[in-house]
Design a protein around this motif. Structure first.
Motif, PDB file in Angstrom:
ATOM      1  N   SER A   1      -0.173   4.645   0.388  1.00  0.00           N
ATOM      2  CA  SER A   1      -1.802   4.449   0.405  1.00  0.00           C
ATOM      3  C   SER A   1      -2.338   4.196   2.024  1.00  0.00           C
ATOM      4  O   SER A   1      -3.831   4.880   2.295  1.00  0.00           O
ATOM      5  CB  SER A   1      -2.274   4.263  -1.141  1.00  0.00           C
ATOM      6  OG  SER A   1      -1.556   4.690  -1.994  1.00  0.00           O
ATOM      7  N   GLN A   2      -1.337   3.175   2.565  1.00  0.00           N
ATOM      8  CA  GLN A   2      -1.918   2.817   3.390  1.00  0.00           C
ATOM      9  C   GLN A   2      -2.201   4.269   4.506  1.00  0.00           C
ATOM     10  O   GLN A   2      -2.900   4.092   5.470  1.00  0.00           O
ATOM     11  CB  GLN A   2      -1.197   1.433   3.633  1.00  0.00           C
ATOM     12  CG  GLN A   2      -0.860   0.557   3.188  1.00  0.00           C
ATOM     13  CD  GLN A   2      -0.091  -1.112   3.594  1.00  0.00           C
ATOM     14  OE1 GLN A   2       0.791  -0.385   4.599  1.00  0.00           O
ATOM     15  NE2 GLN A   2      -0.758  -2.372   3.095  1.00  0.00           N
TER      16      GLN A   2
ATOM     17  N   ALA B   1      -8.625   4.079  -0.566  1.00  0.00           N
ATOM     18  CA  ALA B   1      -9.011   3.389  -0.957  1.00  0.00           C
ATOM     19  C   ALA B   1      -8.754   2.428  -3.219  1.00  0.00           C
ATOM     20  O   ALA B   1      -8.006   2.083  -3.570  1.00  0.00           O
ATOM     21  CB  ALA B   1      -9.987   3.008  -0.516  1.00  0.00           C
ATOM     22  N   PHE B   2      -8.556   3.796  -3.385  1.00  0.00           N
ATOM     23  CA  PHE B   2      -8.839   3.897  -4.789  1.00  0.00           C
ATOM     24  C   PHE B   2      -7.304   3.625  -4.907  1.00  0.00           C
ATOM     25  O   PHE B   2      -6.912   2.693  -6.095  1.00  0.00           O
ATOM     26  CB  PHE B   2      -8.641   5.444  -5.595  1.00  0.00           C
ATOM     27  CG  PHE B   2      -8.757   5.272  -7.308  1.00  0.00           C
ATOM     28  CD1 PHE B   2      -9.519   4.807  -7.667  1.00  0.00           C
ATOM     29  CD2 PHE B   2      -6.858   6.135  -7.579  1.00  0.00           C
ATOM     30  CE1 PHE B   2      -9.382   4.490  -9.246  1.00  0.00           C
ATOM     31  CE2 PHE B   2      -7.340   5.889  -8.891  1.00  0.00           C
ATOM     32  CZ  PHE B   2      -8.141   5.152  -9.584  1.00  0.00           C
ATOM     33  N   CYS B   3      -6.142   4.047  -4.219  1.00  0.00           N
ATOM     34  CA  CYS B   3      -4.748   3.865  -5.141  1.00  0.00           C
ATOM     35  C   CYS B   3      -4.377   2.228  -4.504  1.00  0.00           C
ATOM     36  O   CYS B   3      -3.049   1.955  -4.977  1.00  0.00           O
ATOM     37  CB  CYS B   3      -3.809   4.696  -4.241  1.00  0.00           C
ATOM     38  SG  CYS B   3      -3.852   6.926  -5.015  1.00  0.00           S
TER      39      CYS B   3
ATOM     40  N   LEU C   1       1.109  -8.629   4.435  1.00  0.00           N
ATOM     41  CA  LEU C   1       2.209  -7.927   5.491  1.00  0.00           C
ATOM     42  C   LEU C   1       2.777  -6.268   5.475  1.00  0.00           C
ATOM     43  O   LEU C   1       3.951  -5.760   6.882  1.00  0.00           O
ATOM     44  CB  LEU C   1       3.087  -9.194   5.680  1.00  0.00           C
ATOM     45  CG  LEU C   1       2.303 -10.236   6.212  1.00  0.00           C
ATOM     46  CD1 LEU C   1       3.404 -11.071   6.148  1.00  0.00           C
ATOM     47  CD2 LEU C   1       2.133 -10.048   7.440  1.00  0.00           C
ATOM     48  N   LEU C   2       2.841  -5.203   3.965  1.00  0.00           N
ATOM     49  CA  LEU C   2       3.330  -4.239   4.401  1.00  0.00           C
ATOM     50  C   LEU C   2       3.408  -3.228   5.543  1.00  0.00           C
ATOM     51  O   LEU C   2       3.804  -2.704   5.939  1.00  0.00           O
ATOM     52  CB  LEU C   2       2.757  -3.602   3.259  1.00  0.00           C
ATOM     53  CG  LEU C   2       3.692  -2.639   2.202  1.00  0.00           C
ATOM     54  CD1 LEU C   2       5.385  -2.434   2.344  1.00  0.00           C
ATOM     55  CD2 LEU C   2       2.971  -2.041   1.184  1.00  0.00           C
ATOM     56  N   SER C   3       1.835  -3.083   6.052  1.00  0.00           N
ATOM     57  CA  SER C   3       1.225  -2.550   7.320  1.00  0.00           C
ATOM     58  C   SER C   3       2.023  -2.413   8.373  1.00  0.00           C
ATOM     59  O   SER C   3       2.581  -1.632   9.360  1.00  0.00           O
ATOM     60  CB  SER C   3      -0.014  -2.520   7.759  1.00  0.00           C
ATOM     61  OG  SER C   3      -0.319  -3.478   8.188  1.00  0.00           O
ATOM     62  N   VAL C   4       2.819  -3.961   8.462  1.00  0.00           N
ATOM     63  CA  VAL C   4       3.904  -4.325   9.651  1.00  0.00           C
ATOM     64  C   VAL C   4       4.753  -5.264   8.950  1.00  0.00           C
ATOM     65  O   VAL C   4       6.067  -5.958  10.186  1.00  0.00           O
ATOM     66  CB  VAL C   4       2.847  -5.459  10.577  1.00  0.00           C
ATOM     67  CG1 VAL C   4       1.446  -5.170  10.993  1.00  0.00           C
ATOM     68  CG2 VAL C   4       2.633  -6.776   9.588  1.00  0.00           C
ATOM     69  N   TRP C   5       5.600  -4.305   8.168  1.00  0.00           N
ATOM     70  CA  TRP C   5       6.483  -4.283   8.046  1.00  0.00           C
ATOM     71  C   TRP C   5       7.886  -4.780   8.702  1.00  0.00           C
ATOM     72  O   TRP C   5       9.051  -5.615   8.005  1.00  0.00           O
ATOM     73  CB  TRP C   5       7.140  -3.753   6.877  1.00  0.00           C
ATOM     74  CG  TRP C   5       7.158  -2.028   6.925  1.00  0.00           C
ATOM     75  CD1 TRP C   5       6.811  -1.152   6.940  1.00  0.00           C
ATOM     76  CD2 TRP C   5       8.591  -1.116   7.842  1.00  0.00           C
ATOM     77  NE1 TRP C   5       7.092   0.277   7.096  1.00  0.00           N
ATOM     78  CE2 TRP C   5       8.343   0.007   7.770  1.00  0.00           C
ATOM     79  CE3 TRP C   5       9.853  -1.731   7.545  1.00  0.00           C
ATOM     80  CZ2 TRP C   5       9.346   1.183   8.215  1.00  0.00           C
ATOM     81  CZ3 TRP C   5      10.551  -0.843   8.095  1.00  0.00           C
ATOM     82  CH2 TRP C   5      10.515   0.269   8.248  1.00  0.00           C
TER      83      TRP C   5
ATOM     84  N   ILE D   1       2.835  10.096  -5.036  1.00  0.00           N
ATOM     85  CA  ILE D   1       1.663   9.261  -4.920  1.00  0.00           C
ATOM     86  C   ILE D   1       0.625  10.148  -3.512  1.00  0.00           C
ATOM     87  O   ILE D   1      -0.297   9.302  -3.323  1.00  0.00           O
ATOM     88  CB  ILE D   1       2.050   7.956  -4.250  1.00  0.00           C
ATOM     89  CG1 ILE D   1       0.618   6.797  -3.772  1.00  0.00           C
ATOM     90  CG2 ILE D   1       2.908   7.955  -2.881  1.00  0.00           C
ATOM     91  CD1 ILE D   1       0.402   6.775  -5.101  1.00  0.00           C
ATOM     92  N   ASN D   2       1.268  11.025  -2.634  1.00  0.00           N
ATOM     93  CA  ASN D   2       1.080  11.383  -2.034  1.00  0.00           C
ATOM     94  C   ASN D   2       0.005  12.508  -2.455  1.00  0.00           C
ATOM     95  O   ASN D   2      -1.420  12.332  -2.131  1.00  0.00           O
ATOM     96  CB  ASN D   2       1.660  12.530  -0.686  1.00  0.00           C
ATOM     97  CG  ASN D   2       2.011  11.555   0.429  1.00  0.00           C
ATOM     98  OD1 ASN D   2       1.087  11.540   0.609  1.00  0.00           O
ATOM     99  ND2 ASN D   2       3.281  11.313   0.869  1.00  0.00           N
ATOM    100  N   ASN D   3       0.401  13.897  -3.719  1.00  0.00           N
ATOM    101  CA  ASN D   3      -0.280  13.803  -4.480  1.00  0.00           C
ATOM    102  C   ASN D   3      -1.737  13.383  -4.836  1.00  0.00           C
ATOM    103  O   ASN D   3      -2.998  13.454  -4.809  1.00  0.00           O
ATOM    104  CB  ASN D   3       0.046  14.886  -5.135  1.00  0.00           C
ATOM    105  CG  ASN D   3       1.149  15.947  -4.502  1.00  0.00           C
ATOM    106  OD1 ASN D   3       0.995  16.618  -3.951  1.00  0.00           O
ATOM    107  ND2 ASN D   3       1.808  15.436  -6.056  1.00  0.00           N
ATOM    108  N   TRP D   4      -1.428  11.775  -5.009  1.00  0.00           N
ATOM    109  CA  TRP D   4      -2.201  11.301  -6.136  1.00  0.00           C
ATOM    110  C   TRP D   4      -3.795  10.629  -4.992  1.00  0.00           C
ATOM    111  O   TRP D   4      -4.632  10.667  -5.095  1.00  0.00           O
ATOM    112  CB  TRP D   4      -2.549  10.015  -6.873  1.00  0.00           C
ATOM    113  CG  TRP D   4      -1.375   9.958  -7.728  1.00  0.00           C
ATOM    114  CD1 TRP D   4      -0.322   9.700  -8.182  1.00  0.00           C
ATOM    115  CD2 TRP D   4      -1.981  10.681  -9.239  1.00  0.00           C
ATOM    116  NE1 TRP D   4       0.082  10.123  -9.498  1.00  0.00           N
ATOM    117  CE2 TRP D   4      -1.023  10.505  -9.873  1.00  0.00           C
ATOM    118  CE3 TRP D   4      -3.208  10.838  -9.381  1.00  0.00           C
ATOM    119  CZ2 TRP D   4      -1.782  10.775 -11.969  1.00  0.00           C
ATOM    120  CZ3 TRP D   4      -3.464  11.292 -10.626  1.00  0.00           C
ATOM    121  CH2 TRP D   4      -2.774  11.585 -11.749  1.00  0.00           C
ATOM    122  N   ASN D   5      -3.095  10.556  -3.616  1.00  0.00           N
ATOM    123  CA  ASN D   5      -4.020   9.926  -2.208  1.00  0.00           C
ATOM    124  C   ASN D   5      -5.196  11.175  -2.118  1.00  0.00           C
ATOM    125  O   ASN D   5      -5.988  11.343  -2.424  1.00  0.00           O
ATOM    126  CB  ASN D   5      -2.912   9.857  -0.852  1.00  0.00           C
ATOM    127  CG  ASN D   5      -2.319   8.094  -1.657  1.00  0.00           C
ATOM    128  OD1 ASN D   5      -1.569   7.893  -0.413  1.00  0.00           O
ATOM    129  ND2 ASN D   5      -2.394   7.773  -2.230  1.00  0.00           N
TER     130      ASN D   5
END
Length: 148
Positions: free
Chosen positions: A43-44, A49-51, A71-75, A130-134
Motif C-alpha cells: 500500500s505504501q 491512503a485508505f489501505c 520504518l517499513l518504507s526503509v526496511w 492487496i494490489n487489487n484492493w489498492n
C-alpha cells in the motif's frame, strides 16, 4: 474529499468476489504480523491512503508495532525486521513493481529458503490481492474514514 463511487453498492458481486479472495488469502497466514506488513508495504508503494490507514491500525491491534510501521518504507536500512520479513518485503516489492525487472531468480531462491511452495503461492496471492484492493481504493477515491 469525496468518494467517486461506492464500489460496494455499485457492484456487490465484485465486492463479494474480492472479499472471497481476501478471506481465502488471510486464512493461509498463521503469522498475522507478516501478513499486515505485506499489506502495508504494498500500500505504501501504491500510495493507497485508505489501505495504509486500515492495515497500520490492524497491525497495531496485534501488539506494539509502531516502529515497524514507521520504518517499513526503509526496511533495508534498519535491523528491526527478521530475515523472513525482509525476504517477504523484497518479494512484495518485486511483484508489485513486476514490470521493472520481474522477480529475479536470486530473490526467488532467497524466498524458497524461508517459504514452502504452498507458502510462496500464498504470498503471491496476498500481494496480488492487496494490489487489487489498492487499485480499487485509489481509482474510486477512497480515503480513511470514507465509509463512516
Amino acid at each position: 474529499m469525496s468518494l467517486r463511487v461506492n464500489y460496494r453498492v455499485a457492484n456487490p458481486g465484485a465486492f463479494k468476489a474480492m472479499m472471497a479472495m481476501e478471506q481465502h488469502v488471510s486464512g493461509q497466514f498463521e503469522d498475522k504480523v507478516l501478513y499486515e506488513l505485506l499489506k502495508i508495504r504494498v500500500s505504501q508503494i501504491n500510495g493507497c491512503a485508505f489501505c495504509l490507514d486500515m492495515h497500520a491500525k490492524d497491525l497495531l491491534k496485534l501488539g506494539d508495532y509502531a516502529d515497524h510501521i514507521l520504518l517499513l518504507s526503509v526496511w533495508r536500512e534498519v535491523p528491526l525486521f527478521t530475515e523472513k520479513e525482509r525476504v517477504m518485503l523484497e518479494l512484495a516489492e518485486a511483484v508489485t513493481l513486476i514490470s521493472d525487472q520481474g522477480v529475479p531468480l536470486e530473490l526467488y531462491e532467497k524466498v524458497k529458503e524461508h517459504f514452502s511452495d504452498a507458502e510462496l503461492l500464498d504470498l503471491i496471492l496476498a500481494i496480488n490481492t492487496i494490489n487489487n484492493w489498492n487499485r480499487i481504493a485509489i481509482t474510486t477515491g477512497m480515503y480513511p474514514g470514507c465509509f463512516n
